[in-house]
Structure formats: C-alpha cells, structure tokens
Design an enzyme around this catalytic site. Structure first.
Site, PDB file in Angstrom:
ATOM      1  N   SER A   1       1.452  -1.162   0.485  1.00  0.00           N
ATOM      2  CA  SER A   1       0.040   0.120   0.018  1.00  0.00           C
ATOM      3  C   SER A   1       1.035   1.258   0.104  1.00  0.00           C
ATOM      4  CB  SER A   1      -1.332  -0.064   1.260  1.00  0.00           C
ATOM      5  OG  SER A   1      -1.834   1.225   1.725  1.00  0.00           O
TER       6      SER A   1
ATOM      7  N   TYR B   1      -3.709  -1.541   9.861  1.00  0.00           N
ATOM      8  CA  TYR B   1      -3.497  -1.544   8.186  1.00  0.00           C
ATOM      9  C   TYR B   1      -2.385  -0.443   7.550  1.00  0.00           C
ATOM     10  CZ  TYR B   1      -4.472  -1.504   3.497  1.00  0.00           C
ATOM     11  OH  TYR B   1      -4.185  -2.095   2.186  1.00  0.00           O
TER      12      TYR B   1
END
Length: 311
Positions: A187, A202
């Site tokens: 990410s 996350y």
C-alpha cells in the site's frame, strides 16, 4: 573571499549532483512505465498462486495472469466465491487455463497450517509466481482503541501472518528449480506518508510487507527468485468503497494490467503511472497531506459510526 567562493562552488556542485540524480531517476521511471517490455511470466513457471482472488485486485490479477497463459491456484476463504471465480475463468479461457482452488481462512489458521496447505496444494506443480494479495482493512477509519479484538486479530493474521507463511509454503519449490517470482500487494500508505492515523494497524502491516519484500528480495535474487512489493494508492474495490475515477482512482482491472508489466523488476514500485505521480506529490507535501487527510478520515469515521448506529 576564497573560502566563500569555495563554499559556493561546493554548494553548486552538490545541487547539480542532486539534480542529475533526480533527472536520472525520472528517466528510468519513464522508460520502465512506457518503454520497457514486460517479462514473459511463463518463463518463471506454468502456474501462479493468487491469494484473495474473488474480489477486487486479486480477481482482476487472476484474469490478467490467465490471459498471459498461466494456470492458477486460487486461495480464498469462501468456497462459493472461489467456485464462481473459477467458473468465470473457465468460461472465458476454456481448456487453455487450468484452475485449482484452495479453501483457507487465513484469519483462523495457524502459520504452520497455512504453510502445509500451500505446500500440499502446489505439490507437483510448476509454480512460477506467487501473488500475496489477500488483505484486511478497517470497515471505516477508527482510533486504535476502537479496534475490537476480532478485527485486530484478522488484520494481523491476514496482512502479516499469512504473507509470511504462504511465502514459506511456496518458496521451497522455487528454490529447487532456481526460478520464480513473488508479488506482494502492499500500500502507498506505507511509503508516501510519514504516518497514517485512524488506519494505524493496516498501514503498519503494509509497512512490514514492504520491508519483508525488500529484504527477502535481496536474499533470493541470486537464487533466481524475483521479489517485488507493489504500493498502489486508492483503487476502486469493495475494500476501499471508492468509485472509479480514471485519473485518481483506477479500477482493479486498470491496475492489474499495469501490475503485470512490472513483475520481476524493481524490489518496490507503484505500477500505475498516475499513482506514481500522485505519490511524488503526496510525499513532497507530507505535512499538508497528513493534516487534510486526517480531517477526511475523521469525517469517514463519523459517517461509519452513524451507519453502525442505524443498523
């Protein structure tokens, strides 16, 4: 005066070197994004393992890899969705592509169980590519203390534990034949901003994935195994709950087409070129990005809490 002139000359030289370095990096990026030919993925092996292949990026990548002639081992937790994806693949590609499915809930299995399941599912197959795509994110932004135990366990087990143990279960076969590729879907939150509040767990797991990828990539390069972590920004998927905006938020299919072009090259990259441009701007304006990004995430949290209240 002589000392002043020397300092000015030194500063000018350092500035010139920095400029040349940035121009060279930009030229290399342009070549990679627009000119460089993608690798023939079948040179790694005839089979690809894809985790999380029933929605979003994972499903789009499965279809893109099938279009390149790779057979697929699809690994997911929902047998009905796995069968539906398999049927779609067979309908589109017929006998040209073989598809196997493995039902495995990474949020519930131990590491050794995951590794054993992967080793068993790939035994006897010429696996050339592993795509670690399965991931869990918050349903909406929240403070760390608001993350309940079940969600915390899911994020850590799927985003951390599964990546390590799936890789452990597949890499031995690649080592035996001294060729293979591992693609980890990370990410942009782990590389383009200095912090990512309200998505702490996350973003932290994705930062682990980035470091894990770079490190094992160097460990196994001489063994013929290419490891890469791709760090996209927002993509229109069920996880992000965002609508497609071609210039800012590509569809999973748009991203997957760019993704396969980069497999086997850099240790870390952002394959969708407009995301790479966005990432450069975001990194350059880090303080501003975090300030306004936090406001947006707080608004999303408020909206999510209100939605939960009405259920």
């Amino acid at each position: 005066m002589e000392l002043d002139d020397l300092m000015i000359a030194a500063a000018a030289a350092l500035g010139f070197i920095s400029l040349c370095k940035n121009l060279l990096a930009f030229a290399r990026w342009l070549h990679a994004a627009l000119v460089r030919k993608p690798k023939n993925l079948r040179d790694y092996g005839l089979w690809a393992v894809v985790t999380g292949p029933t929605d979003g990026i994972g499903k789009a990548l499965a279809f893109e890899l099938a279009s390149k002639g790779l057979n697929l081992v699809l690994v997911g937790r929902n047998p009905d969705k796995l069968e539906a994806t398999s049927s779609e693949l067979r309908e589109r590609y017929g006998a040209a592509v073989e598809v196997k499915t493995v039902t495995a809930d990474f949020a519930k299995l131990s590491g050794e169980e995951i590794a054993a399941a992967m080793a068993g599912a790939t035994e006897g197959l010429d696996v050339g590519l592993l795509v670690n795509n399965a991931g869990v994110a918050y349903p909406y932004p929240r403070y760390f203390h608001e993350v309940d135990r079940e969600l915390m366990e899911s994020v850590l087990r799927v985003n951390l534990n599964a990546v390590v143990w799936v890789t452990k279960g597949v890499i031995d076969g690649m080592l035996k034949k001294k060729r293979g590729a591992i693609l980890n879907i990370g990410s942009g939150s782990s590389v383009y901003v200095s912090s990512y509040p309200l998505q702490t767990l996350y973003a932290s797991t994705k930062a682990f994935m980035a470091m894990f990828s770079r490190s094992i990539g160097l460990e196994y390069k001489e063994q013929g195994i290419d490891v890469q972590c791709q760090v996209p920004l927002f993509i229109a998927t069920k996880m992000t709950m965002l609508r497609r905006r071609p210039l800012l938020v590509p569809s999973a299919e748009m991203f997957s087409r760019a993704s396969v072009r980069w497999i086997g090259y850099e240790l870390q990259c952002n394959p969708y070129w407009l995301h790479a441009v966005q990432g450069f701007v975001i990194r350059s304006l880090d303080a501003i990005t975090i300030r306004y990004g936090s406001r947006y995430l707080k608004w999303m949290r408020k909206d999510g809490l209100e939605h939960d209240r009405l259920l």
